[in-house]
Design a protein around this motif. Sequence first.
Motif, short mmCIF file in Angstrom:
data_model
loop_
_atom_site.label_atom_id
_atom_site.label_comp_id
_atom_site.label_asym_id
_atom_site.label_seq_id
_atom_site.Cartn_x
_atom_site.Cartn_y
_atom_site.Cartn_z
N PRO A 163 19.47 44.34 -4.90
CA PRO A 163 19.48 45.10 -6.16
C PRO A 163 20.52 44.57 -7.13
CG PRO A 163 20.51 46.36 -4.39
CD PRO A 163 19.87 45.15 -3.76
N ILE A 164 20.18 44.64 -8.43
CA ILE A 164 21.10 44.16 -9.46
C ILE A 164 22.36 44.99 -9.51
CG2 ILE A 164 21.36 43.82 -11.94
CD1 ILE A 164 18.43 43.14 -12.09
N GLY A 165 22.21 46.28 -9.32
CA GLY A 165 23.37 47.16 -9.41
C GLY A 165 23.21 48.10 -10.60
N ASP A 166 23.78 49.26 -10.45
CA ASP A 166 23.69 50.29 -11.48
C ASP A 166 25.09 50.58 -12.00
OD1 ASP A 166 23.23 52.42 -13.10
OD2 ASP A 166 22.28 53.68 -11.59
N LEU A 167 25.33 50.28 -13.28
CA LEU A 167 26.67 50.44 -13.84
C LEU A 167 27.13 51.90 -13.83
CD1 LEU A 167 28.82 48.58 -15.10
CD2 LEU A 167 28.00 49.32 -17.35
N SER A 168 26.19 52.82 -13.75
CA SER A 168 26.58 54.24 -13.71
C SER A 168 27.37 54.57 -12.44
CB SER A 168 25.33 55.13 -13.79
OG SER A 168 24.49 54.95 -12.66
N GLU A 169 27.27 53.69 -11.43
CA GLU A 169 28.02 53.91 -10.20
C GLU A 169 29.53 53.73 -10.40
OE1 GLU A 169 26.56 51.49 -7.08
OE2 GLU A 169 24.49 52.22 -7.22
N THR A 170 29.90 52.95 -11.40
CA THR A 170 31.33 52.69 -11.62
C THR A 170 31.84 53.14 -12.99
OG1 THR A 170 30.85 50.45 -12.45
CG2 THR A 170 31.30 50.69 -10.08
N PHE A 171 30.94 53.20 -13.99
CA PHE A 171 31.41 53.50 -15.34
C PHE A 171 32.03 54.89 -15.42
CE2 PHE A 171 31.13 54.76 -19.77
CZ PHE A 171 31.59 53.62 -20.42
N GLY A 172 33.29 54.92 -15.87
CA GLY A 172 34.00 56.18 -16.05
C GLY A 172 34.58 56.76 -14.77
N LYS A 173 34.31 56.13 -13.62
CA LYS A 173 34.84 56.66 -12.36
C LYS A 173 36.37 56.54 -12.28
CE LYS A 173 30.93 57.95 -10.77
NZ LYS A 173 30.26 57.33 -9.62
N CYS A 174 36.94 55.76 -13.18
CA CYS A 174 38.40 55.65 -13.22
C CYS A 174 39.05 56.99 -13.56
CB CYS A 174 38.83 54.58 -14.23
SG CYS A 174 38.29 54.91 -15.92
N LEU A 175 38.32 57.86 -14.26
CA LEU A 175 38.89 59.16 -14.64
C LEU A 175 39.08 60.05 -13.42
CD1 LEU A 175 36.87 59.84 -17.92
CD2 LEU A 175 39.23 59.04 -17.70
N SER A 176 38.05 60.14 -12.58
CA SER A 176 38.20 60.94 -11.35
C SER A 176 39.19 60.29 -10.41
CB SER A 176 36.84 61.11 -10.67
OG SER A 176 36.28 59.85 -10.32
N GLY A 177 39.18 58.96 -10.37
CA GLY A 177 40.15 58.25 -9.54
C GLY A 177 41.57 58.47 -10.01
N PHE A 178 41.74 58.57 -11.32
CA PHE A 178 43.06 58.83 -11.91
C PHE A 178 43.61 60.16 -11.39
CE2 PHE A 178 45.75 60.67 -15.21
CZ PHE A 178 46.61 59.63 -15.49
N VAL A 179 42.77 61.17 -11.36
CA VAL A 179 43.19 62.49 -10.87
C VAL A 179 43.53 62.41 -9.39
CG1 VAL A 179 42.47 64.88 -10.49
CG2 VAL A 179 41.81 63.70 -12.60
N GLN A 180 42.73 61.66 -8.62
CA GLN A 180 42.95 61.55 -7.18
C GLN A 180 44.24 60.82 -6.84
OE1 GLN A 180 39.41 59.77 -5.46
NE2 GLN A 180 38.08 61.13 -6.65
N LEU A 181 44.73 60.02 -7.77
CA LEU A 181 45.99 59.30 -7.52
C LEU A 181 47.14 60.25 -7.26
CD1 LEU A 181 46.00 56.41 -10.17
CD2 LEU A 181 45.87 56.16 -7.69
N PHE A 182 47.05 61.45 -7.82
CA PHE A 182 48.15 62.40 -7.73
C PHE A 182 47.93 63.41 -6.61
CE2 PHE A 182 47.99 60.71 -12.01
CZ PHE A 182 49.30 60.35 -12.23
N ASP A 183 47.18 62.99 -5.60
CA ASP A 183 46.94 63.84 -4.43
C ASP A 183 48.24 63.97 -3.63
OD1 ASP A 183 45.95 65.19 -2.25
OD2 ASP A 183 44.98 63.44 -1.36
N ILE A 184 48.67 65.19 -3.40
CA ILE A 184 49.95 65.43 -2.70
C ILE A 184 49.72 65.96 -1.29
CG2 ILE A 184 51.25 65.82 -4.83
CD1 ILE A 184 50.98 68.82 -4.32
N SER A 185 48.51 65.74 -0.75
CA SER A 185 48.21 66.26 0.59
C SER A 185 49.11 65.65 1.65
CB SER A 185 46.74 65.98 0.93
OG SER A 185 46.46 64.59 0.90
N LYS A 186 49.59 64.43 1.41
CA LYS A 186 50.50 63.78 2.36
C LYS A 186 51.96 63.97 1.99
CE LYS A 186 47.20 60.17 3.68
NZ LYS A 186 46.96 58.71 3.79
N GLY A 187 52.20 64.76 0.98
CA GLY A 187 53.57 65.00 0.53
C GLY A 187 53.83 64.41 -0.84
N VAL A 188 54.64 65.09 -1.61
CA VAL A 188 54.97 64.64 -2.96
C VAL A 188 55.69 63.29 -2.92
CG1 VAL A 188 56.25 65.17 -5.06
CG2 VAL A 188 55.09 66.99 -3.82
N GLY A 189 56.60 63.13 -1.95
CA GLY A 189 57.36 61.89 -1.86
C GLY A 189 56.47 60.69 -1.60
#
Length: 467
Positions: free
Chosen positions: A243-269
């Motif tokens: 398959p060629i690939g579907d850009l909708s799989e990645t386009f804009g996913k940086c926004l949800s990933g940005f939020v996930q970067l601040f996951d504190i489940s393993k501790g704030v430190g």
Amino acid sequence: MNDFVASFFKFQERKTTWQRETIGGITSFVTMAYIIFVNPQIMAAAGMDKGTVMLATCLAAAAGTLLMALYANAPFGLAPGMGINAFFAYTLCGAMGYTWEQGLGAVLLSGIIFVVVSVTGLRSRIISEIPMHLKKAIGIGIGMFILYIGLKNASLLSFSANPGSFIPLGDSMKLDSSIIPALTFANDSAKLALVGIFLNIGFLLRGTRGGMLLSIIITSMLGCYLQFFSGWQLGLHLPGSMPIGDLSETFGKCLSGFVQLFDISKGVGVMIFSLFSVMITMTIADMFDTIGTVLATASRANLVDEDGNIINGERILLADATATVMGAFFGTSTVTTYVESSTGVAAGARTGFASVVTALLFLLSVSLAPLLGMVPAAATAPVLIMVGIMMASDIGDIDWRNLEIAVPAYFTMMIMCFGYNIADGIAIGFIMFSFVKLAVGKWTEVSWLVRGLSAMFLLRFVFMLFY
């Protein structure tokens, strides 16, 4: 219309012509086009779809290069950078355990930081305060890291473990002994990769423009023949079967990933120090690469004024920074200015019109996506090896007889390569530089910026002792 375009790009002022700009733009594209096939191979290690990454690579390169053309009027091509894409796939989403969505979020955050420091003028100041030998060691170390990845992807290394004890680790086990790499030519991919390596070396030595792309094409064609007519096992797929690939799989996913970067489940430190390490690495890698490329290429394009300042320098840096943000939205690693643009400059490019040509060619390259399955890793791996060699060109600029310089530089390079982690290599390099200066009584030579970074890196390693 022609007069408007010539006036907008300042053809007369920069003493250029339509023909020169067009040839220059085509030349830059040909020398950069290998990234279309190499980037998907690398980013696949982060769990991303190759076809989708290929589309994202073409679109991000086209958008970033067009921005450079229209905003900065500079003959520079942009695309996902070699080195930083390896950090994304093998360190950020590999050793550090981030998802590719979080990785794109980190690219977005770093891009925002690039934009801020470019607008405020902090970018140049930050770079000026980092010791030159550390800058060079970082570039060389990343080159060694890329070369090692190339050897692995080429299947030229086999790995075996020394006899040792097994440590239970949940449902699996950990081997408490060294994993030893050994050179091998026993498989089909390794044999094909050797052809690609020699082709790349020959093209490089002869100064063949577009040699890397040409080597990929030749090696891929040979690989197709050997797999489909001689029974070699190279993992190729016919165009209709992938398959060629579907850009909708990645386009804009940086926004949800940005939020996930601040996951504190393993501790704030853990979150703070991990994110700090990532941001420092991505920021430093991109800043050094861009500034070095722009300085070298601008001088050849006569874009330097009497005082040695780059014409439209702030606009060039801002365009580069903005392209990183755009690349994150498309779904690829950090987009940066390519040193291969110097080939277009050598062919006559002097204005942003050459970049318009390069951008359009990247856009047209989207049609090549169905051919991705016909490009084996053995065809792109030799390019990684050659890029790694070229990135080591500054090794002679480091004074290895001066231990104050050699110790931090050596640790930076070796930890990156043998520790398989770019971030750790940079961190150790800063710590060693500060320690060496402290040990010889030259602490005052360490800038406050480097002191602060060294302290933060040291705290990160101390924190790792307990978590």
